[in-house]
Design a protein around this motif. Structure first.
Motif, PDB file in Angstrom:
ATOM      1  N   ARG A   1       0.832  -1.203   0.000  1.00 27.70           N
ATOM      2  CA  ARG A   1       0.000   0.000   0.000  1.00 27.70           C
ATOM      3  C   ARG A   1       0.870   1.257   0.000  1.00 27.70           C
ATOM      4  O   ARG A   1       0.524   2.261  -0.636  1.00 27.70           O
ATOM      5  CB  ARG A   1      -0.939   0.013   1.205  1.00 27.70           C
ATOM      6  N   LEU A   2       1.998   1.231   0.695  1.00 27.86           N
ATOM      7  CA  LEU A   2       2.892   2.383   0.698  1.00 27.86           C
ATOM      8  C   LEU A   2       3.437   2.623  -0.708  1.00 27.86           C
ATOM      9  O   LEU A   2       3.509   3.768  -1.175  1.00 27.86           O
ATOM     10  CB  LEU A   2       4.025   2.177   1.690  1.00 27.86           C
TER      11      LEU A   2
ATOM     12  N   ALA B   1       3.039   6.050  -5.917  1.00 26.83           N
ATOM     13  CA  ALA B   1       2.603   6.277  -7.303  1.00 26.83           C
ATOM     14  C   ALA B   1       1.527   7.350  -7.359  1.00 26.83           C
ATOM     15  O   ALA B   1       1.513   8.200  -8.262  1.00 26.83           O
ATOM     16  CB  ALA B   1       2.095   4.969  -7.913  1.00 26.83           C
ATOM     17  N   VAL B   2       0.609   7.343  -6.385  1.00 29.21           N
ATOM     18  CA  VAL B   2      -0.443   8.360  -6.313  1.00 29.21           C
ATOM     19  C   VAL B   2       0.175   9.739  -6.102  1.00 29.21           C
ATOM     20  O   VAL B   2      -0.230  10.728  -6.731  1.00 29.21           O
ATOM     21  CB  VAL B   2      -1.437   8.016  -5.184  1.00 29.21           C
TER      22      VAL B   2
ATOM     23  N   ASN C   1       1.405  15.315  -7.521  1.00 24.24           N
ATOM     24  CA  ASN C   1       2.340  16.440  -7.551  1.00 24.24           C
ATOM     25  C   ASN C   1       2.400  17.109  -8.918  1.00 24.24           C
ATOM     26  O   ASN C   1       2.671  18.307  -9.012  1.00 24.24           O
ATOM     27  CB  ASN C   1       3.733  15.991  -7.103  1.00 24.24           C
ATOM     28  N   ARG C   2       2.113  16.371  -9.952  1.00 22.95           N
ATOM     29  CA  ARG C   2       2.048  16.990 -11.272  1.00 22.95           C
ATOM     30  C   ARG C   2       0.859  17.942 -11.369  1.00 22.95           C
ATOM     31  O   ARG C   2       0.913  18.958 -12.069  1.00 22.95           O
ATOM     32  CB  ARG C   2       1.948  15.906 -12.362  1.00 22.95           C
ATOM     33  N   ARG C   3      -0.205  17.631 -10.629  1.00 17.41           N
ATOM     34  CA  ARG C   3      -1.429  18.427 -10.712  1.00 17.41           C
ATOM     35  C   ARG C   3      -1.436  19.616  -9.764  1.00 17.41           C
ATOM     36  O   ARG C   3      -2.069  20.627 -10.038  1.00 17.41           O
ATOM     37  CB  ARG C   3      -2.655  17.548 -10.445  1.00 17.41           C
TER      38      ARG C   3
ATOM     39  N   SER D   1       6.894  12.627   0.070  1.00 18.44           N
ATOM     40  CA  SER D   1       6.572  11.270   0.538  1.00 18.44           C
ATOM     41  C   SER D   1       7.163  11.048   1.921  1.00 18.44           C
ATOM     42  O   SER D   1       8.255  11.548   2.242  1.00 18.44           O
ATOM     43  CB  SER D   1       7.114  10.234  -0.437  1.00 18.44           C
ATOM     44  N   GLY D   2       6.442  10.304   2.739  1.00 16.56           N
ATOM     45  CA  GLY D   2       6.927  10.038   4.087  1.00 16.56           C
ATOM     46  C   GLY D   2       6.140   8.946   4.761  1.00 16.56           C
ATOM     47  O   GLY D   2       5.283   8.279   4.159  1.00 16.56           O
TER      48      GLY D   2
END
Length: 338
Positions: A149-150, A155-156, A161-163, A171-172
């Motif tokens: 899931r991480l 990927a999400v 970040n592009r949007r 990420s963390g």
């Protein structure tokens, strides 16, 4: 004012002041309905008194929509804004220097809102970035993220970040410190993250020597960037006492390894207590003033941490989240820790 934005602002202020979750959700749901309907449809319905025929729109939310459509600040929003004005006369200089937040949660673990909603609210508050730090797998009560899931979350974030650029969601993870000081996630995955907050969430009453060794072992891990809410205390309601450990030894380890001591701004935590915060300052530690927000309305809690930080002599250059995202990542790199 856009009706959907007015409804979201009301939800934000309700959430910030600890209103019941069902009330917050009602306004967020109404905001989503209003946004989907569009301004023209809302105007048409308002003209014939049919706003409440929309699902999720009741008398109060319809009144907010009507006043927003009439170019008025909705009465309920004005009332909440005035009531919510924080009495934080100290800490404002340091709060103004903060550019981001190193500890936030989303509905991927035990937060209440999607990542994008957390990011949008942070941007409205003037942040340049936030770090998404959902929980690690062993904290099942908080829906902690497995390795799979991480990786999916990473990927999400890349797409998000592009949007949302130039705003950034780094990420963390808030990774559990296990009883022996190991971290509750795969080392190779931790190495891919921008920021790792390590916190104790279990066996909080461990004997002092064992707890000290546990925390020092975690701080020495090269992937750890921030030591989260170090005493684990809760200062509201029935409360929870501080964990016992050799604070000098733990903070010296933080200073040695370039790990920031978190100043947790949640009103029920306010961790570490002032005596330990002053000790960490004396020992030359770095700090991260964090909201530990589990909902958009909690992102503004940073002021509570800033007030306590200024009272205890923490300067802006000691706080890692006064930096831009790029400067933060450089500071947390192996060369930046030396």
């Amino acid at each position: 004012m856009d009706p959907a934005r007015a409804l979201r602002l009301i939800a934000y202020h309700l959430e910030r002041t600890g209103a019941a979750t069902y009330r917050v959700r009602a306004f967020r749901r109404a905001a989503a309905v209003a946004e989907e309907a569009g301004i023209d449809e809302l105007r048409r319905r308002a003209a014939v008194g049919a706003l409440t025929d929309l699902p999720g729109i009741g008398r109060t939310t319809a009144e907010v929509i009507g006043q927003a459509l009439a170019d008025r600040d909705p009465d309920y929003l004005v009332e909440l804004t005035e009531r919510d004005a924080p009495e934080l006369t100290r800490g404002q200089r340091l709060r103004a220097a903060l550019r981001g937040d190193c500890h936030t949660h989303s509905d991927w673990s035990d937060g209440g809102s999607p990542i994008e909603e957390m990011a949008a609210t942070a941007a409205e508050l003037g942040h340049e970035w936030i770090v998404l730090t959902d929980h690690s797998p062993r904290l099942t009560i908080a829906n902690g993220l497995s390795a799979e899931r991480l990786r999916a979350q990473l990927a999400v974030l890349a797409e998000l970040n592009r949007r949302v650029a130039p705003f950034r969601v780094l990420s963390g993870i808030e990774v559990d410190i296990l009883a022996d000081g190991r971290l509750d996630q795969r080392e190779d995955l931790l190495a891919e993250l921008d920021v790792v907050v390590a916190s104790v969430h279990s066996v909080l009453r461990m004997p002092e020597r064992e707890m000290t060794d546990r925390m020092v072992t975690a701080v020495a891990n090269p992937h750890v960037d921030v030591l989260g809410h170090c005493t684990g205390r809760i200062v509201t309601g029935r409360g929870r006492p501080e964990s016992t450990f050799d604070a000098k030894e733990v903070f010296q380890a933080c200073a040695e390894h370039g790990v920031a001591v978190e100043i947790n701004s949640r009103p029920e935590r306010l961790d570490p207590p002032r005596r330990l915060l002053r000790l960490a300052v004396e020992l030359g530690c770095r700090f991260a003033i964090d909201s530990d927000a589990h909902a958009p309305g909690q992102l503004s809690w940073l002021g509570y941490g800033c007030q306590r930080a200024e009272e205890c002599g923490v300067s802006a250059d000691q706080v890692i989240n006064t930096r831009s995202a790029d400067d933060l990542l450089a500071l947390l790199s192996p060369s930046g820790r030396r």
